[in-house]
Design a protein around this motif. Sequence first.
Motif, short mmCIF file in Angstrom:
data_model
loop_
_atom_site.label_atom_id
_atom_site.label_comp_id
_atom_site.label_asym_id
_atom_site.label_seq_id
_atom_site.Cartn_x
_atom_site.Cartn_y
_atom_site.Cartn_z
N LEU A 42 49.30 23.91 18.97
CA LEU A 42 48.08 23.49 18.27
C LEU A 42 48.39 22.92 16.88
CD1 LEU A 42 45.66 26.42 19.17
CD2 LEU A 42 45.58 24.09 20.04
N ALA A 43 49.33 23.57 16.19
CA ALA A 43 49.72 23.12 14.84
C ALA A 43 48.51 22.93 13.93
CB ALA A 43 50.54 21.84 14.93
N ILE A 44 47.63 23.94 13.88
CA ILE A 44 46.45 23.91 13.01
C ILE A 44 46.53 25.09 12.05
CG2 ILE A 44 45.01 22.73 14.71
CD1 ILE A 44 43.79 25.43 15.44
N PRO A 45 45.82 25.04 10.93
CA PRO A 45 45.82 26.17 9.99
C PRO A 45 45.31 27.43 10.68
CG PRO A 45 44.85 24.22 8.98
CD PRO A 45 45.00 23.91 10.43
N HIS A 46 46.10 28.48 10.66
CA HIS A 46 45.69 29.70 11.34
C HIS A 46 46.15 30.93 10.55
CE1 HIS A 46 49.86 29.27 12.83
NE2 HIS A 46 49.85 30.58 12.92
N LEU A 47 45.55 32.05 10.86
CA LEU A 47 45.92 33.33 10.27
C LEU A 47 46.21 34.29 11.40
CD1 LEU A 47 46.16 35.34 7.87
CD2 LEU A 47 43.70 35.78 8.13
N SER A 73 39.60 31.80 4.49
CA SER A 73 39.44 30.56 3.74
C SER A 73 40.58 29.59 4.08
CB SER A 73 39.45 30.84 2.23
OG SER A 73 39.38 29.64 1.49
N GLY A 74 40.23 28.37 4.44
CA GLY A 74 41.23 27.37 4.77
C GLY A 74 41.83 27.53 6.16
N VAL A 75 41.27 28.42 6.94
CA VAL A 75 41.81 28.73 8.26
C VAL A 75 40.88 28.20 9.35
CG1 VAL A 75 42.31 30.60 9.87
CG2 VAL A 75 43.10 30.75 7.52
N GLU A 76 41.44 27.55 10.35
CA GLU A 76 40.65 27.06 11.47
C GLU A 76 40.64 28.06 12.64
OE1 GLU A 76 40.62 23.23 14.56
OE2 GLU A 76 41.63 23.07 12.62
N LEU A 77 41.73 28.83 12.75
CA LEU A 77 41.88 29.76 13.87
C LEU A 77 42.38 31.11 13.37
CD1 LEU A 77 42.09 30.48 16.93
CD2 LEU A 77 44.38 29.47 16.88
N LEU A 78 41.72 32.17 13.79
CA LEU A 78 42.14 33.53 13.49
C LEU A 78 42.64 34.19 14.76
CD1 LEU A 78 42.28 36.09 11.66
CD2 LEU A 78 39.91 36.56 12.36
N LEU A 103 34.72 29.05 12.63
CA LEU A 103 35.99 29.73 12.91
C LEU A 103 36.20 29.94 14.41
CD1 LEU A 103 38.42 31.15 11.52
CD2 LEU A 103 37.10 33.29 11.66
N LYS A 104 37.41 29.63 14.87
CA LYS A 104 37.82 29.95 16.24
C LYS A 104 38.62 31.26 16.19
CE LYS A 104 38.29 24.99 17.13
NZ LYS A 104 39.27 23.88 17.36
N ILE A 105 38.42 32.11 17.20
CA ILE A 105 39.04 33.44 17.16
C ILE A 105 39.68 33.77 18.49
CG2 ILE A 105 38.63 35.91 16.78
CD1 ILE A 105 36.14 35.15 15.15
#
Length: 376
Positions: A42-47, A73-78, A103-105
């Motif tokens: 995916l290479a997206i901002p995630h936590l 904050s600044g995260v697209e996927l958790l 947010l995607k989880i």
Amino acid sequence: MIIQRYLLTTIKNSLKPGKVNVLIGARRTGKTFLLKQLMQELAIPHLWLNGEDINTQKVLAERSAANYRRLTSGVELLVIDEAQVLPEIGKVLKLMVDEIPTLKIIASGSSAFDLNAQIGEPLVGRAYWHELFPIAQTELKHHENLFQTIENLEERLIYGSYPELFQLETIVEKERYVNSLINSFLLKDILSFEGIRNAGKVRDLLQLIAFQLGKEVSYDELGRQLSMSKNTVEKYLDLLEKTFILKKVRGFSRNLRKEISKNSRWYFWDNGVRNALITDFKPLSLRQDVGELWENYLITERLKRLSYGEENKEYYFWRTYDQQEIDWIEVRNGEIEAYEFKWQKNTSKIPEAFAKGYPEAKFQVISKANYLDFIE
């Protein structure tokens, strides 16, 4: 060899804002590895959070929208791994979904009992559930040719298909690994439940089921052998199913007079686990239980295929009081398909009582000659 897991694409396509993807499955089936592969693709901002980490537990304990907004904050996927450990994780996720709609989880865990109880009600209509199994033959068909599949079949019937086995070269290493699965991982979840304090009893119960593989079990008889009540036996078996060690299959009946419908059969999600419990890793040529191993393998591989392909079918075994039986029945939209499993191909015919009671049912014998069509 890195095996492409079927659920990788399924979960990727299911990631949507305002939805939680819940990944469940036994320990060591590769949930964490799958999710890390997904993050790379995916290479997206995630936590990434681990529910077993004390700092994760402390951060999520402050259940407020402001806290969770700061956290993501600044995260697209958790991603929350081992989510079943976190107290009231369902309510935590509901608040996140309600207050952070972009947010995607993903939440993963090794206990369907815990996650269903905590996530099921708070996230009704907001969660997609995915179950990860040991490696399925349908996942291997892109990594080996037909000759390799045939050559590897015996090892899979004996040692099973947990992912790490595919990195081990010797049978000594494989036997040691499967034994460690039981002692170090698979019983960990069930022994964490309140009231489950006797690891020896749980193991004894699993051994009894292992020796009765493919046969109906009597809870009363199991209770007498284990010096426990019928209700306790049922409770333990239910938890063993919810922690992905066993699978229950009920008897099929449309109220024909001689059909057995109240009893159940129990199968192991992995052949290697079953063989480790009875300490038997002998080659097939020296075994008396090849038929049982073959049946267990075909049933669990078929269930993997049905689950990954999202084929909604009911499934059963069928037997009458006068010992006519069929190993596997599938029902969908009123259509009945019956299968008999034979290690060596023969001329098995549909039982007379079944043919008369269900004349529209399809019947097929599954042997080594055609089994890949059944499980891939």
